[in-house]
Write an enzyme that holds these catalytic residues in place. Structure first.
Site, PDB file in Angstrom:
ATOM      1  N   HIS A 123       0.850  -1.187   0.000  1.00 41.88           N
ATOM      2  CA  HIS A 123       0.000   0.000   0.000  1.00 41.88           C
ATOM      3  C   HIS A 123       0.889   1.240   0.000  1.00 41.88           C
ATOM      4  CE1 HIS A 123       0.939   0.429   4.256  1.00 41.88           C
ATOM      5  NE2 HIS A 123       0.286  -0.680   4.588  1.00 41.88           N
ATOM      6  N   HIS A 139       4.042   1.603   2.257  1.00 45.50           N
ATOM      7  CA  HIS A 139       5.280   0.994   1.762  1.00 45.50           C
ATOM      8  C   HIS A 139       5.894   1.870   0.661  1.00 45.50           C
ATOM      9  CE1 HIS A 139       2.636  -2.561   2.906  1.00 45.50           C
ATOM     10  NE2 HIS A 139       3.656  -2.700   3.733  1.00 45.50           N
ATOM     11  N   CYS A 158       2.613 -12.113  18.906  1.00 44.03           N
ATOM     12  CA  CYS A 158       1.754 -11.517  17.876  1.00 44.03           C
ATOM     13  C   CYS A 158       2.255 -11.977  16.518  1.00 44.03           C
ATOM     14  CB  CYS A 158       1.776  -9.989  17.958  1.00 44.03           C
ATOM     15  SG  CYS A 158       0.890  -9.194  16.592  1.00 44.03           S
ATOM     16  N   CYS A 195       2.977  -8.943  14.141  1.00 45.81           N
ATOM     17  CA  CYS A 195       4.270  -8.286  14.372  1.00 45.81           C
ATOM     18  C   CYS A 195       5.433  -9.258  14.222  1.00 45.81           C
ATOM     19  CB  CYS A 195       4.326  -7.684  15.777  1.00 45.81           C
ATOM     20  SG  CYS A 195       3.193  -6.315  16.070  1.00 45.81           S
ATOM     21  N   CYS A 211      -2.723  -7.485  20.825  1.00 45.52           N
ATOM     22  CA  CYS A 211      -1.582  -6.638  20.460  1.00 45.52           C
ATOM     23  C   CYS A 211      -2.047  -5.190  20.357  1.00 45.52           C
ATOM     24  CB  CYS A 211      -1.005  -7.112  19.137  1.00 45.52           C
ATOM     25  SG  CYS A 211       0.224  -6.001  18.423  1.00 45.52           S
ATOM     26  N   HIS A 216      -1.931  -4.316  16.442  1.00 46.75           N
ATOM     27  CA  HIS A 216      -2.838  -4.983  15.510  1.00 46.75           C
ATOM     28  C   HIS A 216      -4.238  -5.208  16.057  1.00 46.75           C
ATOM     29  CE1 HIS A 216       1.014  -6.024  13.548  1.00 46.75           C
ATOM     30  NE2 HIS A 216       0.303  -5.985  12.445  1.00 46.75           N
ATOM     31  N   LYS A 271      -3.522   4.772  11.283  1.00 48.92           N
ATOM     32  CA  LYS A 271      -2.432   4.244  10.477  1.00 48.92           C
ATOM     33  C   LYS A 271      -2.997   3.356   9.371  1.00 48.92           C
ATOM     34  CE  LYS A 271       1.517   1.149  10.462  1.00 48.92           C
ATOM     35  NZ  LYS A 271       2.093  -0.056  11.048  1.00 48.92           N
ATOM     36  N   LYS A 313      -4.005  -2.846   5.835  1.00 43.84           N
ATOM     37  CA  LYS A 313      -4.838  -3.715   4.993  1.00 43.84           C
ATOM     38  C   LYS A 313      -5.918  -4.382   5.828  1.00 43.84           C
ATOM     39  CE  LYS A 313      -3.223  -3.471   0.787  1.00 43.84           C
ATOM     40  NZ  LYS A 313      -4.078  -3.097  -0.348  1.00 43.84           N
TER      41      LYS A 313
END
Length: 522
Positions: A21, A24, A130, A133, A155, A158, A305, A308
């Site tokens: 996305h 990146h 996690c 992570c 987490c 996440h 943030k 996806k």
């Protein structure tokens, strides 16, 4: 402007459990701009990027898609990650995959070296893990679940339940490096940037380091531990080593000596791996620590943030298909202060495209070239008597190059663009004040002034083409060709920018940033 040094810069290697996305892509274009700038300073530059393809998360993604982990990684690398680099015009010198044989064998050599030196031991371990992570989570990053996960530990990053893992693992004696790491941060204050990131890392290390579990036995998708193939190497321990395996560690020391140490640009969510674990690994192996680590902020969509899993991810092509890669690069490098979080909006992107790129820069270039073609048959006029107004433009061009260079060396990418845009704005103002279309009608005296005005503005455009090449290389190349730029723009030195235009007659300049007809507001 000192140059001729070695400059090795890296992106993180990105996890291939899904398609990329714009978060990146933001890292890629920032690092690419820095690499291109250093090439144009005359530095021996190497840009490394790549993909991280081992670990439990990728194995599960592959199983969910009914393919092997290798097939899943191959598909995503070839259909999504490498095409992203082409879409964004990334000038990487190498692309490393953690499934490359060169990487896997060198990881094993590194691990064997640490084991032989006494930095590895085995022990039983139990902790909350996690998968997102790929990390055993410290208490500070474990929170109570809400909604469907109420009553579970999740987490903090996440927001998904953690898994309790109990294994017999191999451990790296990370705790032995606490004092050496703190000394490194103290002796080299710029090792971690920005300062907020440095303070976070120092606080974490001072709170006490625990030894790091570096192997797994509950799955087999990874690099085998060389002395015990029932274990695979922990995905982060494996992945961090890409920065040296890509330049020959364990096989070709000449490449390692030529380029190492590297500058690492990472997202702030993976800062601790790079600023704590990675330098400790290098210290244990007797290697030099990185030249520096820069943690940039997150791209936020709707205040969150980009993710996806939360359906807030935007693929780069959603932007480049409408605006082009140059506008993508310019927007994210100009609109967001490098090192801080920044919010993306389609409205801001569209507004900046129109005001700054199409009108501010693109229209400036087309007007000047059109006037040289009209009044001087495409030949840049010879320098004539310059007034203070022309000297001011020349002086500003020299100043912005120096200021932009200073900013880029400090990883202040948006600051460098702001300096360069001072020249864009000044040239637009200068043309409005001088009115070259009116000078063309004022006889010999007017033509002499017209010659001075268009000579200075054309050379200043060449200056802009060179300075902007790291940021908007397609538009810069078109402009360079149109104004008769001498030589390959990608290797034209920053400090030669003002001298090298008009080696051949000017040509027509196609629109650098065409009008966008499509509705883009979301």
């Amino acid at each position: 402007m000192a140059s001729g040094e070695s400059f090795y810069i890296t992106t993180p290697i990105f996890y291939v459990n899904d398609v990329p996305h714009i978060g990146h892509a933001y890292t890629e274009v920032a690092v690419d701009a820095l690499a291109r700038w250093h090439r144009q300073r005359g530095d021996t530059t190497w840009l490394l990027t790549g993909t991280d393809e081992h670990g439990q998360k990728i194995m599960r993604s592959a199983l969910a898609n009914n393919v092997t982990p290798q097939a899943w990684a191959d598909k995503l690398v070839n259909e999504a990650w490498k095409p992203m680099l082409e879409t964004l015009n990334i000038s990487n010198d190498d692309f490393i995959r953690t499934t490359d044989e060169r990487h896997e064998t060198r990881v094993q050599r590194f691990l064997q070296k640490l084991n032989d030196a006494g930095f590895i031991y085995d022990a039983e371990f139990e902790a909350l893990y996690c998968v997102g992570c790929e990390e055993f989570k410290p208490e500070s990053e474990i929170v109570a679940g809400t909604g469907q996960y109420e009553g579970e530990k999740v987490c903090a990053i996440h927001s998904k339940p953690l898994e309790l893992l109990q294994e017999q693992n191999y451990f790296f004696k990370l705790s032995e490096f606490q004092d050496r790491l703190l000394a490194l941060y103290e002796e080299n204050p710029e090792f971690i940037q920005p300062s907020s990131a440095r303070n976070e890392v120092i606080s974490f290390v001072r709170s006490g380091l625990r030894d790091l579990s570096i192997s797994r036995t509950t799955f087999d998708w990874g690099v085998k531990v060389p002395w015990d193939e029932s274990h695979v190497v922990y995905v982060w321990f494996d992945a961090l080593l890409n920065y040296i395996t890509a330049i020959g560690y364990g096989d070709d020391d000449s490449e390692l000596e030529k380029f190492w140490p590297a500058h690492h640009v990472v997202g702030k969510d993976i800062l601790r791996f790079h600023a704590v674990i990675w330098p400790a690994m290098l210290m244990a192996a007797g290697l030099q620590v990185p030249a520096g680590i820069f943690a940039h902020g997150w791209l936020l969509v709707g205040g969150e943030k980009m993710s996806k899993s939360k359906l807030t991810g935007i693929e780069p092509t959603e932007i480049t298909d409408v605006f082009g890669s140059d506008a993508f690069r310019y927007y994210f490098l100009r609109a967001i202060h490098f090192g801080q979080d920044g919010s993306f909006s389609w409205e801001d992107l569209s507004a900046r495209y129109q005001a700054e790129l199409a009108n501010g820069f693109g229209n400036l270039a087309s007007r000047v070239i059109a006037m040289v073609n009209k009044y001087f048959d495409g030949v840049v006029p010879e320098q004539s008597t310059l007034l203070d107004s022309e000297q001011a433009i020349i002086d500003l061009a020299t100043e912005v190059a120096a200021k932009a260079d200073e900013a880029m060396l400090a990883f202040n990418i948006d600051g460098a663009l702001a300096h360069i845009w001072r020249l864009v704005d000044a040239l637009n103002g200068y043309i409005t004040e001088q009115e070259p279309w009116a000078l063309s009608k004022q006889g010999d005296e007017g033509r002499a002034r017209l010659s001075a005005v268009l000579e200075v503005t054309t050379r200043a455009l060449g200056h802009l083409a060179v300075l902007l090449n790291p940021f908007i290389p397609i538009a810069a190349e078109k402009l360079w060709f149109a104004i008769g730029g001498d030589g390959d723009l990608a290797t034209t030195r920053i400090d030669d920018a003002y001298k090298l235009v008009g080696s051949r007659p000017l040509s027509e300049l196609p629109p650098l940033f065409p009008r966008i007809e499509q509705e883009v507001q979301r």
